[in-house]
Design a protein around this motif. Structure first.
Motif, PDB file in Angstrom:
ATOM      1  N   ILE C 179       0.827  -1.213   0.000  1.00 45.02           N
ATOM      2  CA  ILE C 179       0.000   0.000   0.000  1.00 45.02           C
ATOM      3  C   ILE C 179       0.862   1.263   0.000  1.00 45.02           C
ATOM      4  N   PRO C 180       1.873   1.324   0.853  1.00 47.19           N
ATOM      5  CA  PRO C 180       2.740   2.511   0.786  1.00 47.19           C
ATOM      6  C   PRO C 180       3.437   2.633  -0.559  1.00 47.19           C
ATOM      7  N   LEU C 181       3.675   1.508  -1.183  1.00 48.94           N
ATOM      8  CA  LEU C 181       4.336   1.527  -2.490  1.00 48.94           C
ATOM      9  C   LEU C 181       3.426   2.159  -3.535  1.00 48.94           C
ATOM     10  N   LEU C 182       2.130   1.883  -3.382  1.00 47.89           N
ATOM     11  CA  LEU C 182       1.189   2.380  -4.382  1.00 47.89           C
ATOM     12  C   LEU C 182       1.019   3.891  -4.305  1.00 47.89           C
ATOM     13  N   ILE C 183       1.249   4.446  -3.124  1.00 52.07           N
ATOM     14  CA  ILE C 183       1.023   5.897  -2.986  1.00 52.07           C
ATOM     15  C   ILE C 183       1.932   6.699  -3.916  1.00 52.07           C
ATOM     16  N   PRO C 184       3.275   6.533  -3.814  1.00 48.86           N
ATOM     17  CA  PRO C 184       4.100   7.303  -4.753  1.00 48.86           C
ATOM     18  C   PRO C 184       3.831   6.952  -6.210  1.00 48.86           C
ATOM     19  N   ILE C 185       3.450   5.708  -6.477  1.00 44.91           N
ATOM     20  CA  ILE C 185       3.165   5.349  -7.874  1.00 44.91           C
ATOM     21  C   ILE C 185       1.968   6.161  -8.374  1.00 44.91           C
ATOM     22  N   LEU C 186       0.936   6.234  -7.536  1.00 41.96           N
ATOM     23  CA  LEU C 186      -0.250   6.995  -7.955  1.00 41.96           C
ATOM     24  C   LEU C 186       0.088   8.464  -8.135  1.00 41.96           C
ATOM     25  N   ILE C 187       0.922   8.993  -7.220  1.00 42.74           N
ATOM     26  CA  ILE C 187       1.330  10.391  -7.388  1.00 42.74           C
ATOM     27  C   ILE C 187       2.106  10.546  -8.694  1.00 42.74           C
ATOM     28  N   GLY C 188       2.928   9.547  -8.977  1.00 42.40           N
ATOM     29  CA  GLY C 188       3.690   9.563 -10.226  1.00 42.40           C
ATOM     30  C   GLY C 188       2.772   9.593 -11.434  1.00 42.40           C
ATOM     31  N   LEU C 189       1.696   8.810 -11.354  1.00 43.03           N
ATOM     32  CA  LEU C 189       0.758   8.799 -12.472  1.00 43.03           C
ATOM     33  C   LEU C 189       0.084  10.162 -12.615  1.00 43.03           C
ATOM     34  N   LEU C 190      -0.158  10.792 -11.458  1.00 41.82           N
ATOM     35  CA  LEU C 190      -0.720  12.152 -11.510  1.00 41.82           C
ATOM     36  C   LEU C 190       0.243  13.089 -12.246  1.00 41.82           C
ATOM     37  N   LEU C 191       1.540  12.881 -11.998  1.00 46.18           N
ATOM     38  CA  LEU C 191       2.536  13.703 -12.690  1.00 46.18           C
ATOM     39  C   LEU C 191       2.358  13.603 -14.201  1.00 46.18           C
ATOM     40  N   LEU C 192       2.038  12.390 -14.664  1.00 45.32           N
ATOM     41  CA  LEU C 192       1.817  12.198 -16.097  1.00 45.32           C
ATOM     42  C   LEU C 192       0.727  13.131 -16.594  1.00 45.32           C
ATOM     43  N   LEU C 193      -0.342  13.224 -15.782  1.00 48.34           N
ATOM     44  CA  LEU C 193      -1.459  14.080 -16.180  1.00 48.34           C
ATOM     45  C   LEU C 193      -1.060  15.551 -16.120  1.00 48.34           C
ATOM     46  N   VAL C 194      -0.338  15.890 -15.038  1.00 49.76           N
ATOM     47  CA  VAL C 194       0.057  17.283 -14.862  1.00 49.76           C
ATOM     48  C   VAL C 194       0.935  17.738 -16.026  1.00 49.76           C
ATOM     49  N   PHE C 195       1.877  16.883 -16.423  1.00 51.83           N
ATOM     50  CA  PHE C 195       2.772  17.274 -17.512  1.00 51.83           C
ATOM     51  C   PHE C 195       2.158  16.994 -18.885  1.00 51.83           C
ATOM     52  N   LYS C 196       0.895  16.566 -18.871  1.00 47.17           N
ATOM     53  CA  LYS C 196       0.169  16.337 -20.125  1.00 47.17           C
ATOM     54  C   LYS C 196       0.916  15.386 -21.054  1.00 47.17           C
ATOM     55  N   VAL C 197       1.393  14.311 -20.460  1.00 45.08           N
ATOM     56  CA  VAL C 197       2.012  13.289 -21.301  1.00 45.08           C
ATOM     57  C   VAL C 197       0.885  12.556 -22.014  1.00 45.08           C
ATOM     58  N   PRO C 198       0.999  12.428 -23.336  1.00 46.19           N
ATOM     59  CA  PRO C 198      -0.098  11.781 -24.058  1.00 46.19           C
ATOM     60  C   PRO C 198      -0.134  10.279 -23.794  1.00 46.19           C
ATOM     61  N   VAL C 199      -0.977   9.897 -22.870  1.00 47.10           N
ATOM     62  CA  VAL C 199      -1.100   8.492 -22.515  1.00 47.10           C
ATOM     63  C   VAL C 199      -2.470   8.011 -22.959  1.00 47.10           C
TER      64      VAL C 199
END
Lengths: 469, 263, 488
Positions: C179-199
């Protein structure tokens, strides 16, 4: 007193199962990396020989020197296989031409991406990543473990000075472990000639310094771990702190510094530069078009006309080439300067971490640092002159970069004479010499020593203040 | 016995605490103006509950901590001023002797005895000492990690014997030992006293203290609330005395009493 | 009972300083890696776009179709943020022309050697190296540590079954780590959205596959940690054994597999291959010129005995026929050369395939290799990346050369210049037409090969399976070991 503790430390190391297991693993790893390095070298040597042979065969199949396509290759070096550096990432083949800019292609990893998936296991990897971790495993509880175990109190119930205790501890563990590491290293070294890898005395010296700097690097992590254990009360905490330090030193700092320098210094896009050069070349050619069209031969004898045309074109071409060379030099210089600046910043930033200091020192010594690329290109450029002169002599023109006209007359049916590839001057790659390598790795070797002093001193100072209860 | 004791008292003390006060960083006062003297051929037993200041006293004598004020002397040398000189004259056995687990008994003894400055012993001497403390011969070359607590304690006392220092510090040396081993230990300490050592021991064990101590001091919250000589203790019910001075530590005292009975 | 045990396990982890430290380090590492990845990706996209434009301009400025230097570029994919795979090692571009075969050159690392020294750090790398290490750190004393503390005895003084206890241990540690591992991963995925990476949808699927894979991978190391802890009496020993296992499986086995395969199945270098190709090419052209002179000689023979005028008439009459014959011959040479090049290439590639298969199968002795290979397959940065691109570029090359030929026919031009020498009319130079720009609107464009989600998932399924098998083995083993564990 110092001697007593020193000897006790040695004995304790040798009698512990921790030592036995890790020594076994380290030995296997070190010997394995020598073995794999040797195999790797032999394999690339075989590939290299085969490619050179093909190249010669191809030359021998020609009847005219002007028809020859000659390419030169970066010969594999034993130390390259032991400390990879960037040797797998730079182009190894250069298609030779008597003039113009040379380009190296075919990187090892591009040719054989299979090796890029997991990469090689070289000495730099074993020391840089594995042995540094082992140093922490060895020593993370050197001090606080004795405290938890109660032996620290018992020792200091005697008239033992802290200085001699920590001194004996540091020296004992360093000497004990170094000797333990030296054994597989020596076995590895003897393995090289046994497997058929012959090193020159110059290479032996460089290898010796690499191994010595590896030991210094190991010692620095050892001192660091002892220092941390002299600042904490519980072994589990000191291991964790050591591990975090290791992760930062080995994994984060080097990469982060490259990233930061990339951000701070903008280097122009390589493809843009290539295209600018191409465009300039095309532009010059277009400018010459009217001149070409205005060529007026004297006489009508085809043979004679062609000769005239050829020399006319050659003249134009060599004028163009001069301009292109000047242009290329200018544009490359700017690019190279920026790039060098960026590299310098990145490397200097990364030197905060002892891990990158070690990487830089060992690759410098092995001749696989960033400079490898320049050295290869410089050797190639030197050879280019020799090659150009040779071609000039053989064909009467220095080809490359511009116009090349080949006339084959099919009327006289003499048996064509094939070329002797031995006439072709050989490409000699000038590897770094021990003195050069030592000189250029001086900063990093010095830094390694400095880190050692710092960490040994730190451990020493930390222990002087340690709560013995 | 009595005569012998009276005689030795006249000599200079080997262990002496003068106005020892220790206040820890968190403000806890562990020792308050402690005074004590141990002469050659004397056993001084410090009694007291947990946190009374017994271990603090021993730690100060070993220079593991520095007193806030006052001085500790070993053979007239101020521990705080010249710890290395002072510690030449003292041997120490802790509550739970821990030695290097990967060393054999002999190797451990060898190391610690040499550390104590005695380098002319032979293996025979080590064996003799280990036999004297009652360690079985088979155990001599076994690694310490397989030793029981009693065996380790024996090694500890052997080391102290071999160091042959005039003063000995014992920190709860008998806690956790079975009655037989405890008795053996007491006998050994008695022998050492008879050889003229000055022994300072801290203990919970009232019976053992009464059995061998020449002086008993009762510590409570860092204060030496009572100090009796062997002669004064004759006929005195030490338990009552202890409980009397240890009002605040009743429960623990009875606890340890039950413990020692249970053993 | 079970929930009580799980709660205890969770609390034990969450309250330890170990946890705070590892959580912090993991979070920093994962976030940095994703951040760096996004940066690198954006750079790559910028470069890619700039290059497309440059290539376009270069083509437009060429004076004839024959002079066009077309270049096809490898397109960066957002998945390389997570798994860079061999992206940095494989060439970025290939020249597209009828003369040369397609060949990816200029790998990102060879262009920027600075990055090659320290290499990049991506999400897969962090999971592979750091998280596995942390999983070990949390499990090495799971059983024997409790024995040493005495808590094991105390727990089993109650009516607790061993199976329940061990299961709770797994569940607790698993939850506490994953569960703690998933937290930074989810934040990382948010970064994708913030930087508008075309996913796209496919990429999101791949990313979730990757996360699932990482969870499996960490689970394996939890399993192996508990197994070793249940097999040994002392935590110091199990710690050491686990580190040895970790070094062996993470650092050594994968590399050894590849090295061993390299020894067993030797392959030739590209330089050697190219030299062979060139040798054939040269021989073939020599043969061609010999043939041609024979033909001309026979043509001369046909005209034997004719006078000058007859000859000219005969020649004018036959010119087209002859030219066409010569052309057919020339084209045959070219197609032979291409054919031979491709056969040689194919042979070399097949040998490499054999080598790769062997290498990966040896490497798969370690679940770490399974993780890495599956991750690369999911991300599309696997070993086949190069072949995929070269193949699709070859197809494009055929399209493009056809197009150019068509264009040249339309224009009647041929690029370059033509010199004709005639004993009668002397030398004539023809430099073709000289338009300023070419109309590139109908030129075929190169588009990157698309791997469908199904294929990438299908190719990673064996590795998922293997990982699952390893987990089962580790868990099964630790159950057996714990059922027999000496509680004293």
């Amino acid at each position: 007193m110092f001697k007593l503790i020193f000897i006790k430390e040695l004995k304790e190391i040798i009698q512990s199962s921790r030592f036995t297991i890790s020594f076994a693993v380290c030995s296997v790893l070190i010997i394995l990396s020598f073995f794999m390095g040797a195999q790797n070298y032999l394999a690339s040597q075989a590939q290299y020989e085969a490619a050179v042979q093909e190249n010669r065969k191809q030359i021998a199949a020609n009847t005219e020197w002007i028809m020859v396509n000659h390419s030169i290759m970066l010969p594999p070096q034993p130390l390259m296989a032991l400390v990879n550096g960037i040797s797998n990432d730079i182009g190894r083949n250069i298609e030779m031409s008597g003039r113009g800019e040379l380009r190296a292609d075919n990187t090892r990893f591009n040719d054989e991406p299979i090796f890029a998936v997991f990469r090689f296991m070289d000495l730099e990897f074993i020391f840089g990543i594995v042995l540094s971790l082992f140093a922490i495993i060895f020593a993370y509880d050197a001090i606080n473990g004795e405290k938890v175990g109660g032996t620290l109190k018992l020792c200091f119930a005697n008239s033992v000075s802290r200085a001699s205790f920590i001194g004996g501890k540091l020296a004992g563990s360093f000497v004990g472990l170094s000797i333990a590491l030296l054994i597989p290293m020596l076995i590895g070294c003897t393995l090289l000639p046994v497997l058929g890898v012959q090193l020159t005395s110059d290479e032996w010296i460089r290898l010796g310094i690499i191994l010595a700097s590896g030991l210094a690097y190991f010692g620095l992590f050892l001192a660091l771990a002892i220092g941390i254990s002299a600042m904490t009360n519980r072994p589990s905490n000191s291991f964790l702190i050591g591990l975090v330090f290791w992760i930062f030193a080995v994994l984060i700092v080097p990469r982060a510094s490259v990233l930061i320098s990339g951000r701070m210094i903008d280097v122009p896009n390589v493809d843009d530069i290539t295209s600018q050069k191409n465009r300039y070349r095309t532009q010059l050619f277009e400018e010459d078009r009217p001149k070409m069209s205005s060529f007026k031969p004297e006489g009508t004898d085809p043979q004679n006309v062609m000769q005239q045309f050829s020399s006319y074109m050659r003249e134009l071409s060599s004028k163009r080439q001069e301009k292109i060379d000047a242009f290329t030099e200018r544009i490359n210089e700017d690019y190279e300067n920026k790039r060098r600046e960026q590299e310098k910043l990145a490397l200097n930033l990364s030197r905060v971490s002892p891990a990158s200091v070690f990487t830089l020192a060992s690759t410098e010594l092995a001749g696989t640092s960033l400079k490898l690329q320049n050295r290869f290109m410089d050797s190639a450029t030197d050879y280019q002159n020799v090659y150009g002169n040779f071609m000039q002599e053989k064909t009467g023109e220095n080809q490359g970069g511009g116009f090349r006209m080949i006339m084959i007359t099919t009327d006289d049916q003499e048996e064509p004479e094939y070329l002797d590839p031995n006439e072709m001057p050989r490409f000699e790659y000038k590897p770094v010499s021990a003195s050069m390598a030592t000189a250029s790795s001086m900063t990093d070797l010095g830094l390694l020593i400095l880190f050692n002093l710092l960490f040994f001193g730190g451990a020493f100072a930390a222990f002087l203040k340690y709560d013995l209860r | 016995m009595d005569d012998q004791h009276n005689e030795t008292i006249k000599q200079a003390p080997l262990l002496e605490a003068r106005n020892l006060t220790k206040v820890y960083e968190d403000g806890v006062k562990a020792l308050d103006n402690l005074q004590l003297k141990v002469h050659p051929g004397e056993i001084f037993a410090m009694l007291g509950g947990n946190g009374a200041g017994k271990t603090t006293t021993i730690n100060i004598f070993l220079d593991f901590i520095q007193p806030t004020s006052g001085n500790a002397f070993i053979n007239g040398v101020d521990v705080n001023k010249d710890p290395l000189e002072a510690k030449k004259n003292v041997a120490f056995v802790s509550e739970n002797v821990q030695l290097y687990p990967n060393f054999t008994a002999i190797q451990n003894v060898d190391f610690f005895v040499r550390l104590g400055g005695k380098s002319n012993y032979k293996r025979n001497d080590y064996e003799a000492a280990l036999l004297r403390v009652g360690l079985q011969r088979e155990a001599f070359d076994k690694k310490l990690k397989d030793f029981s607590k009693g065996m380790r304690q024996k090694c500890g006392i052997a080391i102290a014997i071999l160091k042959d220092a005039p003063a000995i510090l014992l920190d709860e040396p008998t806690s956790g030992l079975d009655p037989k081993a405890g008795k053996e230990f007491t006998r050994l300490v008695g022998e050492l006293r008879d050889e003229g050592k000055a022994i300072l021991m801290s203990t919970h064990d009232i019976f053992r203290a009464k059995e061998i101590a020449d002086h008993v001091g009762i510590l409570n919250a860092g204060v030496l609330v009572a100090q009796k000589t062997y002669n004064e203790l004759k006929g005195v019910n030490l338990e009552n005395l202890y409980v009397e001075y240890m009002a605040g530590y009743m429960e623990e005292a009875t606890g340890s009493l039950i413990n020692s009975l249970a053993e | 009972m079970l929930s009580l045990l799980i709660q205890k396990e969770l609390k034990n982890i969450l309250l330890s300083p170990k946890f705070a430290a590892t959580f912090l380090v993991c979070s920093v590492l994962i976030l940095i890696s994703i951040f760096i990845g996004i940066n690198e990706y954006e750079n790559a996209v910028r470069q890619f776009e700039a290059n497309q434009q440059i290539a376009q301009q270069d083509i437009a400025q060429a004076s004839s179709w024959g002079q066009v230097r077309n270049i096809a570029h490898r397109e960066p994919t957002p998945m390389q943020i997570f798994v860079s795979g061999i992206h940095f090692d494989v060439g970025r571009l290939s020249g597209i022309s009828s003369f040369d075969d397609v060949k990816l050159v200029r790998s990102p690392y060879s262009d920027e050697t600075l990055f090659a020294i320290f290499r990049v750090i991506d999400f897969a790398f962090i999971v592979q190296i750091v998280l596995s290490l942390f999983a070990i750190l949390f499990t090495y004393d799971a059983i024997n540590g409790e024995r040493e503390n005495g808590t094991l005895k105390l727990a089993f003084a109650n009516s607790v079954s061993r199976v329940n206890y061990l299961f709770a241990k797994f569940a607790g540690i698993w939850l506490g780590l994953i569960i703690p591992l998933l937290i930074p991963i989810l934040i990382g995925l948010l970064l994708l959205l913030v930087f508008k990476v075309p996913v796209g949808a496919d990429e999101w699927m791949s990313i979730s596959g990757l996360i699932g894979l990482s969870v499996l991978y960490v689970t394996f190391f939890i399993g192996i940690g508990i197994l070793v802890s249940a097999l040994t009496r002392k935590s110091s020993l199990s710690f050491l054994l686990l580190l040895v296992i970790w070094i062996g499986s993470v650092l050594i086995l994968p590399r050894m597999g590849v090295m061993a395969a390299g020894q067993i199945v030797p392959t030739e270098s590209i330089a050697q291959l190219e030299a062979k190709q060139e040798a054939f090419q040269k021989a073939r052209w020599d043969q061609y010129s010999a043939e041609l002179s024979d033909i001309w000689r026979s043509r001369e023979a046909e005209m034997e005995g004719m006078d000058e005028n007859e000859r000219r008439a005969y020649r004018d009459d036959k010119e087209w026929e002859w030219l066409e014959k010569d052309d057919v011959l020339r084209k045959k040479v070219q197609s032979d050369i291409i054919e031979n090049n491709r056969t040689l290439m194919e042979e070399s590639r097949n040998r490499k395939k054999v080598q790769e298969k062997l290498a990966f199968n040896i490497a798969r002795l370690s679940p770490v290799s399974s993780f890495r290979l599956a991750a690369m397959n999911l991300a599309g940065t696997d070993i086949d990346l190069k072949n995929r691109y070269e193949q699709s570029m070859r197809i494009y090359k055929d399209d493009f050369t056809q197009f150019v030929e068509k264009k040249q026919e339309e224009d009647g031009g041929h690029g370059g210049f033509r010199i004709s020498v005639d004993s009668e009319s002397g030398v004539q130079l023809d430099f073709g037409r000289n338009d300023q720009t070419l109309d590139t609107s109908d030129m075929p464009r190169y588009s990157a090969p698309k791997t469908s989600l199904q294929t990438s998932i299908a190719s990673s399924i064996p590795d998922f399976g293997l990982l699952g098998l390893f987990i089962l083995l580790a868990f099964g083993g630790s159950f057996i070991a714990f059922l027999r564990y000496d509680m004293r």
